[in-house]
Enzyme design. Structure first.
Site, PDB file in Angstrom:
ATOM      1  N   ASP A 243       0.864  -1.173   0.000  1.00 29.94           N
ATOM      2  CA  ASP A 243       0.000   0.000   0.000  1.00 29.94           C
ATOM      3  C   ASP A 243       0.910   1.234   0.000  1.00 29.94           C
ATOM      4  O   ASP A 243       2.113   1.133   0.273  1.00 29.94           O
ATOM      5  CB  ASP A 243      -0.894  -0.021   1.244  1.00 29.94           C
ATOM      6  CG  ASP A 243      -1.818   1.167   1.324  1.00 29.94           C
ATOM      7  OD1 ASP A 243      -2.435   1.510   0.305  1.00 29.94           O
ATOM      8  OD2 ASP A 243      -1.914   1.765   2.413  1.00 29.94           O
TER       9      ASP A 243
ATOM     10  N   ASP B  74      -0.228   5.086   0.943  1.00 28.76           N
ATOM     11  CA  ASP B  74      -0.451   6.185   1.878  1.00 28.76           C
ATOM     12  C   ASP B  74      -0.384   5.732   3.328  1.00 28.76           C
ATOM     13  O   ASP B  74      -1.038   4.756   3.725  1.00 28.76           O
ATOM     14  CB  ASP B  74      -1.805   6.830   1.594  1.00 28.76           C
ATOM     15  CG  ASP B  74      -1.872   7.369   0.171  1.00 28.76           C
ATOM     16  OD1 ASP B  74      -0.862   7.928  -0.287  1.00 28.76           O
ATOM     17  OD2 ASP B  74      -2.925   7.210  -0.481  1.00 28.76           O
TER      18      ASP B  74
END
Length: 236
Positions: free
Chosen positions: A17, A19
């Site tokens: 991922d 953020d």
């Protein structure tokens, strides 16, 4: 005839991922804030809606289609040259200071081990393409903003790369290599967000980085490992 496109030995896959996982901030919400701060969008309306949807995201209740309709409008309302200029400015002033050597080193560790690596983010491909490159990724799996004849339409192309959509899109990428999450040798997935629980559950080795409260609780129950990349630099 032998199918030469399918690996003889299935590889290990490392998925990340973006953020609050590999960068100490949110590139999607940050892009909206950047547009507001520079006066490229209506301040009051855009800031309010941007914060509204970000609150939904953190709560795990985001309607991804409604959010994309809002956030992709600025892509549809502007020509590509202008958008690229804004994105270059955003990368240089907001994102580049968040690219930390710890994150680059984690990605490099998997690449050096011969793992297939991909950045898997809900943030759209326009915003994240240069971020993926800066972090050392060759493969970006992101929510796709539809483009026709050199202009964005404001619509989503395909399945939004959010929650269970990440599983669909990762498997679509792997299918092109003659693989799937079920047939790779092993899979890692690094994330901070409860929204990524579906893909974390699919991974052989789920790892949480700077998890939100709900994911931290789930990870503790499931005995998933925690790592911290940014230490005191990290700000949730």
């Amino acid at each position: 005839m032998m199918n030469t496109t399918k690996p003889i030995t299935a590889p290990t896959v490392a998925l990340f991922d973006l953020d609050h996982t590999l960068i100490p901030g949110d590139s999607d919400h940050g892009w909206g804030s950047f547009l507001v701060d520079r006066g490229y969008v209506d301040h009051a309306f855009y800031e309010s809606k941007n914060d509204y949807f970000y609150g939904q995201y953190k709560a795990g209740t985001l309607n991804i289609y409604e959010y994309c309709e809002f956030s992709f409008k600025v892509l549809a309302d502007n020509d590509l040259m202008t958008l690229n200029e804004w994105r270059d400015e955003y990368m240089a002033t907001i994102i580049a200071p968040m690219i930390r050597p710890q994150a680059v080193a984690l990605v490099k560790k998997h690449r050096d081990a011969g793992h297939l690596c991909a950045l898997v983010t809900a943030t759209n491909d326009f915003v994240t393409a240069p971020i993926a490159k800066a972090l050392g990724f060759d493969t970006l799996i992101a929510t796709q903003a539809e483009m026709v004849a050199g202009r964005y339409t404001g619509k989503v192309a395909g399945t939004p790369n959010f929650q269970s959509g990440k599983i669909i899109n990762v498997n679509a990428w792997l299918e092109g290599l003659g693989l799937s999450l079920d047939t790779v040798a092993a899979s890692y997935f690094y994330s901070d967000s409860i929204n990524d629980l579906p893909l974390l559950e699919q991974a052989t080795f789920p790892v949480v980085i700077h998890p939100d409260e709900r994911l931290a609780q789930e990870a503790k129950k499931r005995h998933w490992p925690f790592i911290e990349l940014f230490h005191s630099e990290y700000a949730a």
